[in-house]
Design an enzyme around this catalytic site. Structure first.
Site, mmCIF file in Angstrom:
data_model
loop_
_atom_site.group_PDB
_atom_site.id
_atom_site.type_symbol
_atom_site.label_atom_id
_atom_site.label_comp_id
_atom_site.label_asym_id
_atom_site.label_seq_id
_atom_site.Cartn_x
_atom_site.Cartn_y
_atom_site.Cartn_z
ATOM 1 N N ASP A 124 0.934 -1.059 0.072
ATOM 2 C CA ASP A 124 -0.080 0.029 -0.026
ATOM 3 C C ASP A 124 0.874 1.183 0.041
ATOM 4 O O ASP A 124 1.663 1.276 0.922
ATOM 5 C CB ASP A 124 -0.916 -0.048 1.129
ATOM 6 C CG ASP A 124 -1.783 1.282 1.345
ATOM 7 O OD1 ASP A 124 -2.727 1.392 0.477
ATOM 8 O OD2 ASP A 124 -1.524 2.015 2.371
ATOM 9 N N GLU A 160 1.854 -0.734 -4.994
ATOM 10 C CA GLU A 160 0.755 0.582 -5.498
ATOM 11 C C GLU A 160 1.759 1.727 -5.660
ATOM 12 O O GLU A 160 2.181 2.285 -4.438
ATOM 13 C CB GLU A 160 -0.292 0.772 -4.255
ATOM 14 C CG GLU A 160 -1.195 1.784 -4.447
ATOM 15 C CD GLU A 160 -2.162 2.332 -3.474
ATOM 16 O OE1 GLU A 160 -3.443 2.639 -3.761
ATOM 17 O OE2 GLU A 160 -1.679 2.144 -2.158
#
Length: 706
Positions: free
Chosen positions: A342, A378
């Site tokens: 993330d 990401e």
């Protein structure tokens, strides 16, 4: 109680069958107490007197799995200097393998009194916070084998443990919303029939429900608020939180592996649940604030490139060690197959700018364990210069946000998208080829947990996040969505038919694109969130997957079409190339045709002006199954059927001419204008030069047998 010196490594609580070794790192502490917690609320404190390189440790004979514990740190409390030690706060072990209980958000879990942020709060937090748990590391993995699915054969399914299983009609109530629910045959059979090879789980590291959300009657449903990087989230366990969650998670992984499905974890190493300077003191802040967090010049405050209040200090050797230890633990002890990082751009920030050669990437690259699993970035964060799609090192794959945006723009009819669409369809060579990566570096998706579901993407022009309690201010406002003529629910048959066609267009485009496809859970059922594009706090039916009843007729449904497209991709290597197209014939073959060719709807090869025409929203692409350049696993030549993909993203119906000199006889195998998406039985045959009419906003796939 006997207290032996113990060892400084490994960190955390390590049970060996006779007792437990405890070890914790802090450069700030003057003294650390290990507190063993009892069922009556009392605790036994043991000072950790042995110290090696700032690691304090002890071995306690007879301390068994299930024992709850925490740390009290005696040290400097001077927020203006970045120091926040306070022995009144019971702290979680950063290396805890399991966490028990939940935070009730009493004032005592904060380092200050409410309304007086500059005060010092010496209330005991122990009755109101979570506790670490000693776990039994032993588990019978049997003959568990990692599937080790190659990227070119991978189909990723992003899912939430609770959201995927909470409403499943075939699951016993006690298994819904749990790790055990993931392992249930009804869930696994759905994934295997769909053709999924990898289950990418939204955060399962122990996380915290934010104080603000709890006060509002909401929860941190998504879980991007980690407090324990080694512990499976306890609320997803069906039968206990004293270590049972570890066993249950392992059993789920084992069951998924037996079905040939990899497990990829969405991990949040960029920040912690302790928030900014007004956040609670739960673990890292009280242990050694300056070593764990990036602080501003005014040491009271935290640098924040994540939008969550803090960022971990990625140039700290101890932070890097903790992250690498965590990754290795989940691979070696929990048998997971990869990670999706993330806001990964934050991990690359050693100082301010995003640095591709930062220490974190160096460590991953050389690590013999972590470097061998799937690593997905990401590739952005909210800091300056944080959008880094295409800029991660060669070992990494990336969520391709540019693919998502371009495909959405193409199908909603935006002008001047053809050229970029061609690049995205063929693996985004503009992003990945220059650094030696291949099309498989691109994780392609049109929807994910963050944003509209597939159904809502074609049903709403704007977000509808009122249930989040922020007056619809939260969430992305520019969604590149199109409601097909009516906002939200409608009984207009024309609008509903167009929406269904658009959903088939998105699914088909995803599976026909080079790269690695990722589906978002429930999109195969046309799941809706009622237009909420930021359901991070909706732990309810807004965000849970609503499964069709077992007796529902699947024929002609979006689920049946999705299965067809996934298996079409899996059956044909021309859709999952491991190298970029060359635009020329392949040497050593008798086929003089190029490996790829682009045509206008008139069947003429595209020239520069065709790509640049603002109004152009249609094209055909020829994929030559005889011109696959990469060899098979034994060096053999790979040959496949050839395909002609016809895209009409315009609103008007359009006649497409089958190009001449690229094959005489073709069979229609996909037609998204049909309600079932594929022709019944054996599709019609068309010949070179023949006209194929395409309905507005539809695509057709023709196959020429090898």
């Amino acid at each position: 109680m006997q207290v032996w010196p113990g060892q400084a490594y490994p960190l955390g609580a390590t049970y060996d069958g006779a007792g437990t070794n405890f070890a914790v790192h802090s450069e700030a502490a003057h003294r650390i107490e290990l507190c063993l917690l009892h069922e009556d609320g009392s605790e036994t404190a043991v000072e950790l007197r042995e110290t090696d390189a700032f690691v304090r440790h002890a071995y306690l004979p007879g301390v068994m799995p299930g024992q709850r514990y925490g740390f009290r740190v005696h040290g400097p409390y001077a927020p203006e200097r970045g120091q926040r030690c306070n022995s009144a706060k019971l702290l979680l072990d950063p290396y805890a393998r399991a966490v028990s209980g939940a935070i009730d958000w009493n004032e005592s879990v904060y380092g200050y009194h409410f309304g007086r942020p500059d005060s010092r709060n010496d209330l005991d937090s122990a009755p109101h916070t979570m506790t670490s748990v000693v776990v039994n590391p032993y588990f019978d993995w049997g003959d568990d084998r990692r599937p080790r699915t190659d990227y070119h054969r991978t189909v990723i399914y992003e899912a939430h443990v609770k959201g995927l299983t909470q409403l499943h009609p075939e699951l016993p109530p006690e298994l819904r919303g749990t790790y055990a629910g993931l392992a249930h045959p009804a869930v696994i059979s759905h994934l295997t029939e769909l053709g999924v090879t990898a289950l990418e789980l939204m955060p399962v590291h122990q996380f915290v429900n934010d104080h603000r959300l709890v006060d509002a009657g909401l929860n941190n449903y998504w879980g991007y608020n980690t407090i324990g990087f080694f512990a499976p989230h306890n609320a997803y366990a069906s039968w206990g939180d004293r270590g049972e969650q570890v066993l249950e998670f392992k059993q789920a992984v084992k069951a998924l592996h037996q079905a040939g499905i990899e497990v990829i974890l969405d991990v949040v190493y960029n920040h912690t649940a302790e928030g900014n300077h007004l956040g609670p003191t739960l673990s890292f802040r009280g242990l050694d604030n300056e070593s764990y967090y990036r602080l501003t010049d005014d040491r009271r405050y935290y640098m924040d490139t994540t939008g969550t209040g803090n960022s971990l200090l990625m140039r700290s050797p101890h932070v890097l060690q903790m992250i690498m230890d965590s990754l290795r633990y989940w691979v070696t002890e929990m048998h997971v197959d990869g990670f999706r990082f993330d806001l990964a751009a934050t991990l690359a920030r050693q100082f301010h700018e995003v640095d591709r050669l930062s220490s974190f990437f160096d460590l991953v690259q050389q690590d013999p364990v972590v470097s061998q699993v799937k690593l997905i970035a990401e590739p952005w964060d909210v800091g300056e210069g944080g959008y880094q799609v295409g800029n991660f090192p060669p070992l990494w794959t990336e969520w391709n946000g540019k693919y998502r945006d371009c495909v959405r723009d193409m199908w909603r009819g935006e002008p001047r998208t053809l050229a970029e669409f061609a690049s995205r369809l063929t693996g985004s060579s503009d992003l990945y080829q220059d650094d030696g990566r291949r099309p498989l570096a691109s994780i392609n998706f049109t929807t994910c947990h963050d944003g509209f579901t597939l159904h809502d993407l074609v049903s709403y022009n704007g977000k509808h996040n009122e249930a989040n309690g922020e007056n619809n201010r939260d969430g992305e406002s520019h969604n590149r969505s199109w409601n097909c003529g009516a906002e939200g629910g409608t009984e207009d048959a024309g609008v509903l038919e167009l929406r269904e066609r658009q959903m088939r267009n998105f699914i088909a485009t995803l599976m026909l694109s080079q790269g690695v496809p990722m589906l978002s859970h429930g999109d195969e059922f046309a799941r809706t969130q009622g237009g909420n594009n930021n359901a991070y706090c909706q732990d309810n039916e807004i965000a849970w997957v609503r499964w069709p009843d077992p007796g529902d007729d699947e024929e002609g449904s979006l689920l049946a079409f999705t299965k067809t497209m996934v298996w079409l991709r899996r059956d044909h290597p021309v859709f999952r190339r491991r190298r970029f197209f060359h635009g020329r014939p392949v040497e050593g073959t008798h086929d003089e045709l190029t490996d790829i060719a682009w045509f206008t709807p008139k069947g003429e090869e595209m020239v520069q002006r065709d790509w640049q025409a603002a109004h152009a929203k249609a094209l055909s692409v020829f994929l030559n199954g005889h011109a696959i350049s990469e060899p098979g696993p034994r060096g053999e030549r790979i040959s496949d059927d050839s395909f002609l993909l016809m895209f009409n993203a315009g609103a008007e119906d359009l006649d497409f001419v089958v190009p001449v000199n690229h094959g005489e006889a073709w069979q229609v195998v996909v037609d998204t204008a049909r309600s079932e998406g594929v022709p019944p039985g054996k599709g019609p045959t068309v010949t070179a030069g023949e006209v194929v009419p395409l309905v507005g906003r539809s695509l057709t796939v023709l196959r020429r047998p090898a």
